[in-house]
Structures are given as C-alpha cells and as structure tokens.
Design an enzyme around this catalytic site. Structure first.
Site, PDB file in Angstrom:
ATOM      1  N   HIS A  90       1.191  -4.275   7.595  1.00 27.00           N
ATOM      2  CA  HIS A  90       1.453  -5.142   8.748  1.00 27.00           C
ATOM      3  C   HIS A  90       1.759  -4.243   9.944  1.00 27.00           C
ATOM      4  O   HIS A  90       2.914  -3.867  10.164  1.00 27.00           O
ATOM      5  CB  HIS A  90       2.629  -6.079   8.465  1.00 27.00           C
ATOM      6  CG  HIS A  90       2.415  -6.937   7.261  1.00 27.00           C
ATOM      7  ND1 HIS A  90       3.447  -7.424   6.486  1.00 27.00           N
ATOM      8  CD2 HIS A  90       1.270  -7.392   6.676  1.00 27.00           C
ATOM      9  CE1 HIS A  90       2.957  -8.144   5.498  1.00 27.00           C
ATOM     10  NE2 HIS A  90       1.637  -8.125   5.581  1.00 27.00           N
TER      11      HIS A  90
ATOM     12  N   ALA B 163      -7.850 -12.097  12.819  1.00 29.20           N
ATOM     13  CA  ALA B 163      -7.423 -13.268  13.578  1.00 29.20           C
ATOM     14  C   ALA B 163      -6.777 -12.870  14.900  1.00 29.20           C
ATOM     15  O   ALA B 163      -6.619 -11.687  15.214  1.00 29.20           O
ATOM     16  CB  ALA B 163      -6.463 -14.106  12.745  1.00 29.20           C
TER      17      ALA B 163
ATOM     18  N   PHE C 112       0.845  -1.189   0.000  1.00 34.04           N
ATOM     19  CA  PHE C 112       0.000   0.000   0.000  1.00 34.04           C
ATOM     20  C   PHE C 112       0.885   1.246   0.000  1.00 34.04           C
ATOM     21  O   PHE C 112       2.119   1.143   0.010  1.00 34.04           O
ATOM     22  CB  PHE C 112      -0.911  -0.002   1.235  1.00 34.04           C
ATOM     23  CG  PHE C 112      -1.733  -1.251   1.369  1.00 34.04           C
ATOM     24  CD1 PHE C 112      -2.972  -1.351   0.769  1.00 34.04           C
ATOM     25  CD2 PHE C 112      -1.264  -2.345   2.100  1.00 34.04           C
ATOM     26  CE1 PHE C 112      -3.725  -2.515   0.872  1.00 34.04           C
ATOM     27  CE2 PHE C 112      -2.006  -3.507   2.208  1.00 34.04           C
ATOM     28  CZ  PHE C 112      -3.241  -3.594   1.595  1.00 34.04           C
TER      29      PHE C 112
ATOM     30  N   CYS D 276      -3.700  -4.922   6.969  1.00 27.70           N
ATOM     31  CA  CYS D 276      -4.055  -5.603   5.729  1.00 27.70           C
ATOM     32  C   CYS D 276      -4.945  -6.793   6.046  1.00 27.70           C
ATOM     33  O   CYS D 276      -4.540  -7.729   6.742  1.00 27.70           O
ATOM     34  CB  CYS D 276      -2.793  -6.069   5.012  1.00 27.70           C
ATOM     35  SG  CYS D 276      -3.116  -6.968   3.486  1.00 27.70           S
TER      36      CYS D 276
ATOM     37  N   THR E 107      -7.966  -9.681   4.428  1.00 25.25           N
ATOM     38  CA  THR E 107      -8.359 -10.371   3.200  1.00 25.25           C
ATOM     39  C   THR E 107      -9.873 -10.442   3.068  1.00 25.25           C
ATOM     40  O   THR E 107     -10.568 -10.879   3.992  1.00 25.25           O
ATOM     41  CB  THR E 107      -7.787 -11.798   3.180  1.00 25.25           C
ATOM     42  OG1 THR E 107      -6.359 -11.725   3.265  1.00 25.25           O
ATOM     43  CG2 THR E 107      -8.170 -12.528   1.898  1.00 25.25           C
TER      44      THR E 107
ATOM     45  N   THR F  26       4.428  12.349   7.759  1.00 26.47           N
ATOM     46  CA  THR F  26       5.821  12.733   7.993  1.00 26.47           C
ATOM     47  C   THR F  26       6.001  13.103   9.454  1.00 26.47           C
ATOM     48  O   THR F  26       5.214  13.878  10.011  1.00 26.47           O
ATOM     49  CB  THR F  26       6.214  13.931   7.102  1.00 26.47           C
ATOM     50  OG1 THR F  26       6.053  13.564   5.729  1.00 26.47           O
ATOM     51  CG2 THR F  26       7.666  14.336   7.344  1.00 26.47           C
TER      52      THR F  26
ATOM     53  N   SER G 241      -6.869  -7.832  -0.984  1.00 24.03           N
ATOM     54  CA  SER G 241      -6.350  -7.232   0.246  1.00 24.03           C
ATOM     55  C   SER G 241      -6.822  -5.790   0.353  1.00 24.03           C
ATOM     56  O   SER G 241      -6.693  -5.019  -0.604  1.00 24.03           O
ATOM     57  CB  SER G 241      -4.821  -7.267   0.249  1.00 24.03           C
ATOM     58  OG  SER G 241      -4.336  -8.583   0.281  1.00 24.03           O
TER      59      SER G 241
END
Length: 202
Positions: free
Chosen positions: A107, A69, A2, A49, A51, A152, A42
C-alpha cells in the site's frame, strides 16, 4: 503481504483507460508461470498491490491484467505508467517463504522524488525527498520500500534521505535506470508507523 524482494521485471504491453479515465486496465507481460497466477491473486507492481483479473500467454510470454483505480492513480506513480513502462514485480508472500527483506503491505503511502544519483565504484547512491508527513517515519538504518524494493536508509536530513544500492539490486530491479527528477513510490516501514502512533497516543 510482501517482502520487498523483487522476483521479476514486468512490462506494460496493454493500457486501456476506462470510467472517464478514473480506472486504468493494464496488461503486464512477465516471466512468471501463467499456470501459477490465479484470478484474484495479488501482485505488487512497483510497490503497489494490484489484483489480477485475467491472465494468459501470448507469443510465448505470460501476461496478466490488473486495474489501477482512482486512488492508486492519485497517490502513486501509476498515473505516469504507459505502454513500455517497466515495473518491479513481486508475488504475494506464502506461509513458509523466506522473509528476505521486511514486511511490506503493498500500500504505497505516496511519492518520493529522486534528487541525485552518484555512481560509485561498486554501488550507486541515491538521494531522495518526500513529504514532511512521510519523512517523520524515516530513520537512519531503518527500512523503506521504493518502487517495491526493500532498502535500508543510509542517511536522513529533514525531508531528504539517501540509500546505497548494490550491483545485484541495480541489475535485477528497475533502479538501475533511475535518474534525477524521477518519481518513485514510497511505502514507509509499518513498525515506524505504529511506533509513531503509540507516541501520539501518550
């Protein structure tokens, strides 16, 4: 992969805990064209991220289902999500897309806590704190992802850091609703992580 450029704000409209609470099935409403959302796609949700396992249209509004999960629930703010929670959404990067933010894996590394918010004349300044482990990857003028938004870093002091948010970003993301005490997902810059690893191996 991404870029941290949010393309929609979704809303959780369905929530089903399964596997003794170790898995949450979430239904998220959005403005994406449902015909472009394939099962297995995704989508970054507040920087996480996830699914797509199903999608459809209800009452003229697109929805998609994802599973959060145990590890996601343990390491991210997903453990606090509920019906009505608003989420920054970003579709996965395609070859040829403009890289407007920075390279983001989706992640989340952990959580940062919002210490203060200062509303200025034409922007807002947020000060946040994170763990010492993640703080070593944060540097002034470097990139960071907070709740899926590429930002930033303005200043850094020990485990605290600040970011300045322009009006456009306050409007098109969930950042406009951030308040002191809130927790947000944090993903450190991949380049900073690799640089730290190279230094450790010398």
């Amino acid at each position: 992969m991404f870029t941290g450029i949010v393309t929609d704000i979704g809303e959780i409209v369905g929530f089903t805990p399964t596997a003794q609470g170790q898995l949450h099935r979430l239904r998220i409403a959005c403005r994406y064209d449902q015909t472009t959302i394939a099962d297995g796609a995704s989508i970054a949700c507040n920087g996480v991220c996830l699914t797509v396992v199903a999608s459809g249209v209800a009452s003229g509004r697109t929805w998609f289902d994802v599973d959060a999960a145990a590890e996601t629930l343990a390491l991210t703010t997903a453990k606090h999500w509920k019906i009505g929670t608003k989420l920054n959404l970003e579709r996965a990067l395609k070859i040829g897309d403009e890289l407007g933010g920075h390279i983001v894996a989706g992640h989340a590394d952990g959580i940062a806590t919002l210490l203060s918010r200062e509303d200025l004349a034409d922007m807002a300044r947020f000060e946040l704190a994170t763990t010492r482990e993640l703080a070593r990857f944060i540097a002034t003028k470097g990139s960071i992802t907070l709740d899926g938004v590429s930002l930033t870093i303005n200043t850094v002091k020990d485990v605290t850091f600040s970011v300045l948010i322009i009006p456009h970003t306050l409007t098109v993301t969930t950042i406009g609703a951030w308040k002191a005490g809130a927790e947000v997902n944090i993903e450190v810059d991949l380049m900073a992580r690799y640089a730290a690893r190279l230094t450790e191996m010398k």
